[in-house]
Design an enzyme around this catalytic site. Structure first.
Site, PDB file in Angstrom:
ATOM      1  N   ASN A   1       0.880  -1.165   0.000  1.00  0.00           N
ATOM      2  CA  ASN A   1       0.000   0.000   0.000  1.00  0.00           C
ATOM      3  C   ASN A   1       0.919   1.217   0.000  1.00  0.00           C
ATOM      4  O   ASN A   1       1.500   1.553   1.019  1.00  0.00           O
ATOM      5  CB  ASN A   1      -0.899  -0.010   1.247  1.00  0.00           C
ATOM      6  CG  ASN A   1      -1.707   1.277   1.367  1.00  0.00           C
ATOM      7  OD1 ASN A   1      -1.748   2.081   0.441  1.00  0.00           O
ATOM      8  ND2 ASN A   1      -2.346   1.468   2.522  1.00  0.00           N
TER       9      ASN A   1
ATOM     10  N   LYS B   1       0.172   4.241  -0.275  1.00  0.00           N
ATOM     11  CA  LYS B   1      -0.439   5.444   0.327  1.00  0.00           C
ATOM     12  C   LYS B   1      -0.193   6.647  -0.603  1.00  0.00           C
ATOM     13  O   LYS B   1      -0.205   6.479  -1.805  1.00  0.00           O
ATOM     14  CB  LYS B   1       0.082   5.643   1.746  1.00  0.00           C
ATOM     15  CG  LYS B   1      -0.074   4.353   2.585  1.00  0.00           C
ATOM     16  CD  LYS B   1       0.182   4.517   4.046  1.00  0.00           C
ATOM     17  CE  LYS B   1      -0.035   3.182   4.757  1.00  0.00           C
ATOM     18  NZ  LYS B   1       0.080   3.270   6.213  1.00  0.00           N
TER      19      LYS B   1
ATOM     20  N   HIS C   1      -9.387   1.575   4.657  1.00  0.00           N
ATOM     21  CA  HIS C   1      -8.132   1.682   5.401  1.00  0.00           C
ATOM     22  C   HIS C   1      -8.336   2.585   6.615  1.00  0.00           C
ATOM     23  O   HIS C   1      -9.105   3.545   6.557  1.00  0.00           O
ATOM     24  CB  HIS C   1      -7.031   2.248   4.494  1.00  0.00           C
ATOM     25  CG  HIS C   1      -5.677   2.139   5.114  1.00  0.00           C
ATOM     26  ND1 HIS C   1      -5.205   3.065   6.009  1.00  0.00           N
ATOM     27  CD2 HIS C   1      -4.721   1.185   5.001  1.00  0.00           C
ATOM     28  CE1 HIS C   1      -3.996   2.692   6.415  1.00  0.00           C
ATOM     29  NE2 HIS C   1      -3.681   1.553   5.819  1.00  0.00           N
TER      30      HIS C   1
ATOM     31  N   GLU D   1      -6.634   4.882   7.813  1.00  0.00           N
ATOM     32  CA  GLU D   1      -6.368   6.307   7.568  1.00  0.00           C
ATOM     33  C   GLU D   1      -7.594   6.981   6.960  1.00  0.00           C
ATOM     34  O   GLU D   1      -7.887   8.140   7.251  1.00  0.00           O
ATOM     35  CB  GLU D   1      -5.129   6.463   6.657  1.00  0.00           C
ATOM     36  CG  GLU D   1      -3.846   6.175   7.442  1.00  0.00           C
ATOM     37  CD  GLU D   1      -2.717   5.571   6.627  1.00  0.00           C
ATOM     38  OE1 GLU D   1      -2.728   5.672   5.390  1.00  0.00           O
ATOM     39  OE2 GLU D   1      -1.807   4.975   7.248  1.00  0.00           O
TER      40      GLU D   1
ATOM     41  N   GLU E   1      -5.544  -4.797  10.267  1.00  0.00           N
ATOM     42  CA  GLU E   1      -4.483  -3.838  10.559  1.00  0.00           C
ATOM     43  C   GLU E   1      -4.776  -3.135  11.882  1.00  0.00           C
ATOM     44  O   GLU E   1      -5.568  -2.189  11.919  1.00  0.00           O
ATOM     45  CB  GLU E   1      -4.414  -2.778   9.453  1.00  0.00           C
ATOM     46  CG  GLU E   1      -4.114  -3.349   8.082  1.00  0.00           C
ATOM     47  CD  GLU E   1      -3.460  -2.313   7.173  1.00  0.00           C
ATOM     48  OE1 GLU E   1      -2.375  -2.624   6.663  1.00  0.00           O
ATOM     49  OE2 GLU E   1      -4.000  -1.212   7.006  1.00  0.00           O
TER      50      GLU E   1
ATOM     51  N   GLY F   1       2.626   2.176  10.849  1.00  0.00           N
ATOM     52  CA  GLY F   1       3.613   3.242  10.729  1.00  0.00           C
ATOM     53  C   GLY F   1       4.299   3.600  12.039  1.00  0.00           C
ATOM     54  O   GLY F   1       4.965   4.618  12.154  1.00  0.00           O
TER      55      GLY F   1
ATOM     56  N   SER G   1       3.407  -2.221  10.257  1.00  0.00           N
ATOM     57  CA  SER G   1       4.846  -2.345  10.462  1.00  0.00           C
ATOM     58  C   SER G   1       5.390  -3.729  10.096  1.00  0.00           C
ATOM     59  O   SER G   1       6.317  -4.223  10.728  1.00  0.00           O
ATOM     60  CB  SER G   1       5.220  -1.984  11.903  1.00  0.00           C
ATOM     61  OG  SER G   1       4.840  -0.650  12.202  1.00  0.00           O
TER      62      SER G   1
HETATM   63  P1  13P Z   1       3.094   0.331   7.674  1.00  0.00           P
HETATM   64  O1  13P Z   1       3.554  -0.965   7.054  1.00  0.00           O
HETATM   65  O2  13P Z   1       3.851   1.522   7.212  1.00  0.00           O
HETATM   66  O3  13P Z   1       2.958   0.213   9.158  1.00  0.00           O
HETATM   67  O4  13P Z   1       1.601   0.561   7.100  1.00  0.00           O
HETATM   68  C1  13P Z   1       0.701  -0.472   7.176  1.00  0.00           C
HETATM   69  C2  13P Z   1      -0.491  -0.107   6.404  1.00  0.00           C
HETATM   70  O5  13P Z   1      -1.227   0.804   6.759  1.00  0.00           O
HETATM   71  C3  13P Z   1      -0.748  -0.830   5.166  1.00  0.00           C
HETATM   72  O6  13P Z   1      -2.025  -0.548   4.680  1.00  0.00           O
END
Ligand code: 13P
Length: 248
Positions: free
Chosen positions: A9, A11, A94, A96, A166, A172, A212
């Site tokens: 992803n 982002k 997601h 976010e 997740e 992150g 992560s």
């Molecule tokens: P990270 O791998 O940067 O923690 O992000 C995970 C994520 O949100 C994947 O959709």
């Protein structure tokens, strides 16, 4: 047997130029991968990504999709538009988007229905916040999100769906759920799906872990019986790291 699926992803990262270099670097590194490989990229890079990965084992996805066919939805992108530029998968719900852009269980459901209508394969994200985990609400939250996402969706349609678990506190942050913690919640999500569709359907469904995940923890996570893949953020932005996760 569920085929493992590792998805990146990206982002809001990578211009078309940056996407081109990353994909060109990635292609040979994952060419012999046993897992299915997906990269979910910003809208502007989808067409180029699809072009560069044609005939390879890398599939391309988007990071969201509108719930309507077309019309007065300023800023949204339709499923038909995504298909046109070569997207095969789409991330929906997601954390976010849930936290910063007002996504709810209902809109996640509407977007999932719409993706399936256009044969886009949804990667539906669920997961609890730190506060919810510490308050002992993890199962309540992922149950609500899972049941909410799949309203009106048939067992046959579920064959084209992936769930990504997740935990928000692991995204992150460098904090990963332990492999056992991740597996426990994913196993629970599978039992929720079994409650909705029966055990046979739930046993076929692929459920990823995300948060992560990186080259050093991927093998342990993937060794868990209920974890069928990963949704990778930060580590998907470097070809070397992402390919190591793909070949955990
Ligand atoms: P990270 O791998 O940067 O923690 O992000 C995970 C994520 O949100 C994947 O959709």
């Amino acid at each position: 047997m569920r085929k493992p699926v590792i998805a990146g992803n990206w982002k809001m990262n990578n211009t078309i130029a940056a996407a081109t270099s990353l994909i060109n670097e990635l292609k040979p590194l994952v060419a012999d991968a046993e897992a299915e490989v997906v990269i979910c990229v910003p809208y502007t890079a989808i067409q180029k990504a699809a072009e560069l990965t044609r005939g390879t084992n890398i599939a391309v996805g988007a990071e969201n999709v509108a719930w309507a066919d077309k019309g007065a939805f300023t800023g949204e992108i339709s499923a038909e538009m995504l298909k046109e530029v070569g997207a095969e998968y789409v991330i929906i719900g997601h954390s976010e988007r849930r936290q910063m852009f007002g996504e709810t269980d209902e809109t996640v459901n509407m977007r999932t229905v719409q993706a399936l209508k256009y044969s886009l394969k949804p990667i539906v994200c669920v997961g609890e916040t730190l506060e919810e985990r510490e308050g002992g609400k993890t199962e309540t939250v992922v149950k609500r999100q899972t049941e909410g996402a799949f309203k009106g969706i048939s067992a046959a349609e579920l064959d084209n769906v992936i769930i990504a678990y997740e935990p928000v506190w692991a995204i992150g942050t460098g904090k990963t759920a332990t492999s056992e913690q991740a597996n426990e919640t994913i196993k629970y999500i599978r039992s929720v799906v079994a409650g909705l569709y029966g055990k046979a359907t739930a046993d076929k469904l692929r459920i990823q872990y995300g948060g992560s995940m990186n080259p050093s923890n991927a093998a342990a996570l993937m060794a868990q019986p209920d974890i069928d893949g990963g949704l990778i953020g930060g580590a998907s932005l470097k070809a070397a790291d992402f390919s190591k996760v793909v070949k955990y």
